[in-house]
Enzyme design. Structure first.
Site, PDB file in Angstrom:
ATOM      1  N   ASP A 116     -43.381   3.514 -35.092  1.00  0.00           N
ATOM      2  CA  ASP A 116     -43.115   3.980 -33.734  1.00  0.00           C
ATOM      3  C   ASP A 116     -42.962   5.495 -33.757  1.00  0.00           C
ATOM      4  OD1 ASP A 116     -43.141   1.471 -32.523  1.00  0.00           O
ATOM      5  OD2 ASP A 116     -40.989   1.184 -32.728  1.00  0.00           O
ATOM      6  N   ASP A 132     -47.367  -0.731 -27.960  1.00  0.00           N
ATOM      7  CA  ASP A 132     -46.367  -1.163 -26.975  1.00  0.00           C
ATOM      8  C   ASP A 132     -46.786  -0.723 -25.571  1.00  0.00           C
ATOM      9  OD1 ASP A 132     -44.790  -2.104 -29.103  1.00  0.00           O
ATOM     10  OD2 ASP A 132     -43.647  -0.240 -29.208  1.00  0.00           O
TER      11      ASP A 132
END
Length: 157
Positions: A116, A132
């Site tokens: 991330d 995402d």
């Protein structure tokens, strides 16, 4: 060969490719925990790992999440190959969800975590990634598709 649901496959490939490309760039450019303020205090690139689902939900549950990613991906691939012709919004939505699920699924199987790096600090949001984002956008596309399919009741005279 005429590929059915062409937009589905284009969206899936594009989402998967962009997700993996950006994650590769982050891993090659940053050390774990490094941050680069693009708009200081608002939006940063911050390299973290996530053993949970989107936006750090279910943290530490990588084992069942990897199988969930695989299952969702296989169902969506079957839908694209064997299902009926989908509307444009359905193709776009399901394709973006497939690309995102595959991108995060590959990370879970190969690395044991998801990379991330998108860090919205203005609202103190969990660090997330392109996959995402595509999954979220795909859900919005499916909502749009569902509103378009809603039958209107017949008018009374």
């Amino acid at each position: 060969m005429n590929l059915k649901n062409r937009l589905f496959w284009i969206a899936a490939f594009t989402a998967f490719f962009l997700d993996q490309l950006t994650k590769y760039w982050v891993v090659q450019t940053f050390k774990l925990g490094d941050t680069l303020p693009l708009i200081p205090g608002v939006f940063h690139f911050t390299y973290v790992t996530n053993t949970g689902a989107a936006f750090s939900l279910f943290s530490g549950k990588v084992e069942w999440l990897r199988w969930l990613s695989l299952g969702v991906s296989l169902v969506l691939i079957a839908l694209g190959l064997f299902g009926s012709m989908l509307s444009r919004w359905d193709q776009l939505g399901y394709g973006l969800i497939l690309g995102g699920a595959m991108g995060n699924g590959i990370d879970r199987f190969v690395l044991g975590y998801v990379v991330d790096f998108l860090d919205l600090r203005l609202i103190n949001f969990a660090v997330f990634n392109i996959a995402d984002s595509f999954i979220s956008i795909g859900i919005v596309c499916l909502l749009i598709a569902s509103f378009q399919k809603t039958p209107t009741p017949p008018r009374r005279r």
